[in-house]
Write a protein that holds these residues in place. Structure first.
Motif, PDB file in Angstrom:
ATOM      1  N   ALA A  79       0.856  -1.198   0.000  1.00 20.29           N
ATOM      2  CA  ALA A  79       0.000   0.000   0.000  1.00 20.29           C
ATOM      3  C   ALA A  79       0.888   1.242   0.000  1.00 20.29           C
ATOM      4  O   ALA A  79       1.949   1.272   0.631  1.00 20.29           O
ATOM      5  CB  ALA A  79      -0.924   0.008   1.217  1.00 20.29           C
ATOM      6  N   LEU A  80       0.431   2.273  -0.712  1.00 19.74           N
ATOM      7  CA  LEU A  80       1.149   3.549  -0.791  1.00 19.74           C
ATOM      8  C   LEU A  80       0.162   4.678  -0.480  1.00 19.74           C
ATOM      9  O   LEU A  80      -0.979   4.682  -0.983  1.00 19.74           O
ATOM     10  CB  LEU A  80       1.735   3.755  -2.188  1.00 19.74           C
ATOM     11  CG  LEU A  80       2.242   5.164  -2.523  1.00 19.74           C
ATOM     12  CD1 LEU A  80       3.480   5.500  -1.686  1.00 19.74           C
ATOM     13  CD2 LEU A  80       2.544   5.294  -4.004  1.00 19.74           C
ATOM     14  N   GLU A  81       0.626   5.622   0.335  1.00 14.77           N
ATOM     15  CA  GLU A  81      -0.224   6.776   0.655  1.00 14.77           C
ATOM     16  C   GLU A  81       0.605   8.059   0.612  1.00 14.77           C
ATOM     17  O   GLU A  81       1.686   8.128   1.177  1.00 14.77           O
ATOM     18  CB  GLU A  81      -0.862   6.627   2.037  1.00 14.77           C
ATOM     19  CG  GLU A  81      -1.757   7.799   2.414  1.00 14.77           C
ATOM     20  CD  GLU A  81      -2.296   7.696   3.836  1.00 14.77           C
ATOM     21  OE1 GLU A  81      -3.506   7.471   3.992  1.00 14.77           O
ATOM     22  OE2 GLU A  81      -1.472   7.819   4.770  1.00 14.77           O
ATOM     23  N   TRP A  82       0.045   9.079  -0.061  1.00 17.15           N
ATOM     24  CA  TRP A  82       0.596  10.434  -0.027  1.00 17.15           C
ATOM     25  C   TRP A  82      -0.350  11.295   0.800  1.00 17.15           C
ATOM     26  O   TRP A  82      -1.572  11.266   0.609  1.00 17.15           O
ATOM     27  CB  TRP A  82       0.703  11.018  -1.436  1.00 17.15           C
ATOM     28  CG  TRP A  82       1.958  10.657  -2.177  1.00 17.15           C
ATOM     29  CD1 TRP A  82       2.109   9.642  -3.084  1.00 17.15           C
ATOM     30  CD2 TRP A  82       3.222  11.305  -2.074  1.00 17.15           C
ATOM     31  NE1 TRP A  82       3.392   9.610  -3.568  1.00 17.15           N
ATOM     32  CE2 TRP A  82       4.104  10.637  -2.952  1.00 17.15           C
ATOM     33  CE3 TRP A  82       3.723  12.364  -1.327  1.00 17.15           C
ATOM     34  CZ2 TRP A  82       5.437  10.997  -3.111  1.00 17.15           C
ATOM     35  CZ3 TRP A  82       5.045  12.736  -1.495  1.00 17.15           C
ATOM     36  CH2 TRP A  82       5.898  12.069  -2.367  1.00 17.15           C
ATOM     37  N   SER A  83       0.224  12.086   1.708  1.00 15.59           N
ATOM     38  CA  SER A  83      -0.575  12.981   2.539  1.00 15.59           C
ATOM     39  C   SER A  83       0.117  14.337   2.627  1.00 15.59           C
ATOM     40  O   SER A  83       1.281  14.490   2.237  1.00 15.59           O
ATOM     41  CB  SER A  83      -0.811  12.384   3.932  1.00 15.59           C
ATOM     42  OG  SER A  83       0.425  12.072   4.559  1.00 15.59           O
ATOM     43  N   ALA A 110      -3.349  15.226   6.110  1.00 14.79           N
ATOM     44  CA  ALA A 110      -4.581  14.754   5.461  1.00 14.79           C
ATOM     45  C   ALA A 110      -4.208  14.020   4.177  1.00 14.79           C
ATOM     46  O   ALA A 110      -3.310  14.452   3.446  1.00 14.79           O
ATOM     47  CB  ALA A 110      -5.502  15.929   5.158  1.00 14.79           C
ATOM     48  N   PRO A 111      -4.881  12.917   3.834  1.00 16.96           N
ATOM     49  CA  PRO A 111      -4.543  12.136   2.637  1.00 16.96           C
ATOM     50  C   PRO A 111      -4.775  12.922   1.352  1.00 16.96           C
ATOM     51  O   PRO A 111      -5.705  13.718   1.248  1.00 16.96           O
ATOM     52  CB  PRO A 111      -5.476  10.933   2.723  1.00 16.96           C
ATOM     53  CG  PRO A 111      -5.931  10.869   4.141  1.00 16.96           C
ATOM     54  CD  PRO A 111      -5.952  12.280   4.630  1.00 16.96           C
ATOM     55  N   ILE A 112      -3.898  12.695   0.371  1.00 21.73           N
ATOM     56  CA  ILE A 112      -4.058  13.246  -0.974  1.00 21.73           C
ATOM     57  C   ILE A 112      -4.510  12.136  -1.926  1.00 21.73           C
ATOM     58  O   ILE A 112      -5.445  12.305  -2.706  1.00 21.73           O
ATOM     59  CB  ILE A 112      -2.746  13.863  -1.472  1.00 21.73           C
ATOM     60  CG1 ILE A 112      -2.333  15.035  -0.586  1.00 21.73           C
ATOM     61  CG2 ILE A 112      -2.876  14.317  -2.926  1.00 21.73           C
ATOM     62  CD1 ILE A 112      -0.975  15.605  -0.959  1.00 21.73           C
ATOM     63  N   LEU A 113      -3.808  11.012  -1.852  1.00 23.41           N
ATOM     64  CA  LEU A 113      -4.187   9.821  -2.627  1.00 23.41           C
ATOM     65  C   LEU A 113      -3.555   8.602  -1.963  1.00 23.41           C
ATOM     66  O   LEU A 113      -2.590   8.712  -1.204  1.00 23.41           O
ATOM     67  CB  LEU A 113      -3.768   9.943  -4.099  1.00 23.41           C
ATOM     68  CG  LEU A 113      -2.294  10.167  -4.449  1.00 23.41           C
ATOM     69  CD1 LEU A 113      -1.474   8.880  -4.369  1.00 23.41           C
ATOM     70  CD2 LEU A 113      -2.174  10.752  -5.855  1.00 23.41           C
ATOM     71  N   TYR A 114      -4.110   7.444  -2.277  1.00 16.78           N
ATOM     72  CA  TYR A 114      -3.496   6.203  -1.804  1.00 16.78           C
ATOM     73  C   TYR A 114      -3.745   5.109  -2.834  1.00 16.78           C
ATOM     74  O   TYR A 114      -4.739   5.128  -3.579  1.00 16.78           O
ATOM     75  CB  TYR A 114      -4.004   5.799  -0.414  1.00 16.78           C
ATOM     76  CG  TYR A 114      -5.488   5.603  -0.302  1.00 16.78           C
ATOM     77  CD1 TYR A 114      -6.064   4.343  -0.481  1.00 16.78           C
ATOM     78  CD2 TYR A 114      -6.325   6.674   0.012  1.00 16.78           C
ATOM     79  CE1 TYR A 114      -7.430   4.167  -0.367  1.00 16.78           C
ATOM     80  CE2 TYR A 114      -7.686   6.499   0.123  1.00 16.78           C
ATOM     81  CZ  TYR A 114      -8.237   5.248  -0.060  1.00 16.78           C
ATOM     82  OH  TYR A 114      -9.596   5.065   0.043  1.00 16.78           O
ATOM     83  N   PHE A 115      -2.808   4.161  -2.833  1.00 18.33           N
ATOM     84  CA  PHE A 115      -2.858   3.031  -3.753  1.00 18.33           C
ATOM     85  C   PHE A 115      -2.905   1.747  -2.934  1.00 18.33           C
ATOM     86  O   PHE A 115      -2.061   1.521  -2.069  1.00 18.33           O
ATOM     87  CB  PHE A 115      -1.626   3.025  -4.673  1.00 18.33           C
ATOM     88  CG  PHE A 115      -1.566   1.859  -5.604  1.00 18.33           C
ATOM     89  CD1 PHE A 115      -2.172   1.913  -6.857  1.00 18.33           C
ATOM     90  CD2 PHE A 115      -0.895   0.686  -5.243  1.00 18.33           C
ATOM     91  CE1 PHE A 115      -2.118   0.830  -7.717  1.00 18.33           C
ATOM     92  CE2 PHE A 115      -0.840  -0.399  -6.096  1.00 18.33           C
ATOM     93  CZ  PHE A 115      -1.448  -0.328  -7.337  1.00 18.33           C
TER      94      PHE A 115
END
Length: 328
Positions: free
Chosen positions: A57-61, A73-78
């Protein structure tokens, strides 16, 4: 000899445990902050090394400047092979490589805005790789030219006084620096009479004179551009103000005297026009003057009456002569 054997035994067990449990996730991001002009596209580089599994899993915040990482706060996640943009940047955020399973997880953010300035978090999670936090931090600054500054002044703008000129832009990144200049060909102010602070945009003018009057311009600038505003400073002479006040007082005094004299003359004229006092029929006195008779005649009558009353002999003689005439 016992200690080397113990060390080899422990290392062997540790390596075996790591092989069974997985490897540590290593995330690499730029060490230096990233700067990009407003309206452009930023690519925030993030790479990782791990053996991607089914639970990858990948998350950009994102977190705003001055706030703790926990407030991100989350921007996108995979996850599970799908990409999910979210939040206020969802329509502008994407991955440079999708799916990000080849060791690259670079974030692409288009149409940069001043609100995009802050810290971005690249978080890679690949159970059972739990030996590091798998987190990388990138600081992004969106470069913005200074907005049109606002010029203002305060203080005592009279000869010998001091004044403060202020200049400030509501927007600008990096923070603008401010520089005041005096326009025109006026004499150069004495050294020390003009002191300015380029950070706060404040200009202090001391020991003002009439030659200090003029137009002053403030220029706000940073690496993206500049903007300016102008202010007209008018220095007044307090002695001239006192003379003008005295003159006005004298004029007011003359005006008041003129009004008083006019009222007095008018009052006297009205008094002369008033009718003289007369007596009615019911108010006649024995010594009253009949209507139409002048005061001089009245005086003569009074005098004659007095003479007659004081001369009884003359009255008698007149009467005797009258009787004699009748006998003849």
């Amino acid at each position: 000899m016992a200690w080397p054997l113990v060390g080899a035994f422990l290392c062997g067990h540790l390596l075996g445990f790591l092989c069974l449990s997985g490897l540590a996730v290593e995330v690499t991001v730029p060490a230096e902050p990233v700067s990009m002009p407003m309206g452009k596209t930023a690519e925030l580089s993030c790479s990782y090394s791990t053996s991607v599994g089914d639970n990858f899993a990948l998350e950009w915040s994102f977190v705003q400047p001055g706030k703790p990482i926990s407030a991100s706060a989350p921007i996108l996640y995979f996850t599970n092979g799908h990409l999910y943009p979210t939040g206020s940047k969802a329509d502008r955020a994407s991955l440079l490589h999708n799916p990000p399973t080849g060791g690259l997880a670079t974030l692409k953010l288009t149409d940069l805005r001043p609100s995009d300035t802050g810290t971005y978090l690249c978080n890679v999670n690949n159970p059972p790789d739990f030996y590091t936090n798998g987190l990388g931090l990138i600081n992004l600054t969106v470069l913005v030219p200074p907005s049109h500054p606002l010029c203002s002044q305060s203080g005592q703008t009279s000869v010998g006084g001091s004044a403060a000129l202020r200049c400030s832009s509501s927007e600008g990144a990096p923070k603008p620096v401010y520089n005041w200049v005096r326009l025109g060909s006026s004499p150069t102010p004495p050294p020390g009479s003009m002191v300015q602070d380029e950070v706060s945009g404040r200009l202090i003018l001391t020991n003002l004179s009439l030659t200090s009057s003029g137009t002053y311009r403030c220029v706000a600038s940073n690496q993206m551009g500049s903007a300016s505003c102008e202010l007209n400073l008018s220095v007044t002479d307090s002695s001239e103000g006192r003379v003008a006040g005295t003159l006005i007082g004298v004029l007011l005094g003359v005006l008041l005297l003129s009004v008083a004299a006019f009222c007095l003359i008018r009052f006297q004229k009205d008094r002369k026009k008033e009718p003289k006092e007369t007596y009615g029929g019911s108010d006649l006195r024995e010594d009253a003057t009949a209507p139409g008779v002048s005061e001089q005649a009245s005086v003569r009558a009074d005098c004659s009456k007095g003479l007659l009353e004081k001369s009884p002999a003359a009255s008698t003689v007149t009467t005797t002569k009258s009787k004699l005439s009748m006998v003849v």
